[in-house]
Design an enzyme around this catalytic site. Structure first.
Site, PDB file in Angstrom:
ATOM      1  N   GLY A 126       4.393 -50.860  52.634  1.00  0.00           N
ATOM      2  CA  GLY A 126       3.098 -51.023  51.987  1.00  0.00           C
ATOM      3  C   GLY A 126       3.177 -50.588  50.538  1.00  0.00           C
ATOM      4  N   GLN A 182       0.326 -47.696  42.377  1.00  0.00           N
ATOM      5  CA  GLN A 182       1.770 -47.464  42.317  1.00  0.00           C
ATOM      6  C   GLN A 182       2.467 -48.407  41.339  1.00  0.00           C
ATOM      7  OE1 GLN A 182       2.256 -47.551  46.840  1.00  0.00           O
ATOM      8  NE2 GLN A 182       3.859 -46.139  46.213  1.00  0.00           N
ATOM      9  N   CYS A 198       7.560 -42.635  50.790  1.00  0.00           N
ATOM     10  CA  CYS A 198       6.706 -43.271  49.782  1.00  0.00           C
ATOM     11  C   CYS A 198       7.603 -43.861  48.697  1.00  0.00           C
ATOM     12  CB  CYS A 198       5.773 -42.217  49.182  1.00  0.00           C
ATOM     13  SG  CYS A 198       4.679 -42.864  47.909  1.00  0.00           S
ATOM     14  N   LEU A 199       7.323 -45.109  48.311  1.00  0.00           N
ATOM     15  CA  LEU A 199       8.134 -45.752  47.271  1.00  0.00           C
ATOM     16  C   LEU A 199       8.034 -45.018  45.937  1.00  0.00           C
ATOM     17  CD1 LEU A 199       7.473 -49.548  48.017  1.00  0.00           C
ATOM     18  CD2 LEU A 199       9.575 -48.262  48.448  1.00  0.00           C
ATOM     19  N   HIS A 208      -2.085 -43.545  54.345  1.00  0.00           N
ATOM     20  CA  HIS A 208      -1.201 -43.265  53.212  1.00  0.00           C
ATOM     21  C   HIS A 208      -1.614 -44.084  51.979  1.00  0.00           C
ATOM     22  CE1 HIS A 208       2.966 -42.400  51.544  1.00  0.00           C
ATOM     23  NE2 HIS A 208       2.564 -43.394  50.781  1.00  0.00           N
ATOM     24  N   GLU A 209      -1.869 -45.385  52.188  1.00  0.00           N
ATOM     25  CA  GLU A 209      -2.201 -46.257  51.051  1.00  0.00           C
ATOM     26  C   GLU A 209      -3.584 -45.927  50.485  1.00  0.00           C
ATOM     27  OE1 GLU A 209       0.260 -47.686  49.906  1.00  0.00           O
ATOM     28  OE2 GLU A 209       1.533 -47.788  51.679  1.00  0.00           O
ATOM     29  N   HIS A 223      -3.408 -43.157  48.143  1.00  0.00           N
ATOM     30  CA  HIS A 223      -2.973 -43.565  46.795  1.00  0.00           C
ATOM     31  C   HIS A 223      -4.164 -43.996  45.949  1.00  0.00           C
ATOM     32  CE1 HIS A 223       1.349 -43.306  46.707  1.00  0.00           C
ATOM     33  NE2 HIS A 223       1.506 -44.029  47.801  1.00  0.00           N
TER      34      HIS A 223
HETATM   35 CO    CO Z   1       3.184 -44.164  48.968  1.00  0.00          CO
END
Ligand code: CO
Length: 175
Positions: A46, A51, A97-98, A139-140, A143
């Site tokens: 995701g 991000q 997480c990216l 999680h998203e 963000h």
């Molecule tokens: Co993340």
């Protein structure tokens, strides 16, 4: 299409709150397409708009190829202005997480959630999910509120992360 740059911790934009998406136009659609390219190339599950430096309240995901989650395909899915309307249970599992590459840690999340928002055409949607998909949603959405998984860790674990991070930074600077 070139992939977008994924902002990495501790980039300040990752700590800001996103604004609601009010206009569904060509610019938004092409940003969504580029975000999917970026997601697939980074092998993430995701990606939230902040991000990639866009402080707008939406995220994309695709779990269709994830072995643990066959029933939550099909992807790819876009959720604009997501909001969790129900959550229940608890599960502690590894999360990554990216924006914090290479870091994985156990995080406690609600096991089951119900989410509402709009799809990329602006149509109202409601999604029920459990396990990995529910974790991804939480999680998203974090963000979009400027919250990172680090904020869910105990202060002990967070301090260990910060120490390692600073050490790595110093090492990179010395090169
Ligand atoms: Co993340």
């Amino acid at each position: 299409m070139p992939r977008l740059e994924i902002l990495k911790y501790p980039e300040t934009q990752l700590f800001e709150k996103s604004a609601a998406v009010s206009e569904i136009d060509g610019a938004l659609q092409s940003r969504i397409n580029r975000m999917f390219d970026t997601l697939y190339m980074s092998e993430g599950l995701g990606l939230a708009a902040p991000q990639v430096g866009c402080l707008q309240s939406f995220f994309i995901y695709d779990l269709s190829h994830h072995e643990d989650e066959p029933k939550h395909g099909p992807g790819p899915i876009v959720v604009l202005n997501p909001e969790i309307v129900e959550m229940e249970g608890e599960e502690i599992a590894d999360e990554g997480c990216l924006s914090i590459p290479g870091y994985f840690e156990k995080v406690s999340r609600a096991y089951r959630v119900q989410l509402k928002g709009q799809d990329r055409e602006g149509k109202d949607i409601r999604i029920e999910a459990e396990g990995l998909a529910a974790r991804l949603f939480q999680h998203e959405i974090d963000h979009l509120n400027g919250v990172l998984m680090l904020d869910h860790l105990s202060s002990l674990k967070r301090n260990i992360f910060l120490r390692k991070f600073k050490k790595k930074q110093k090492y990179a600077e010395s090169k």
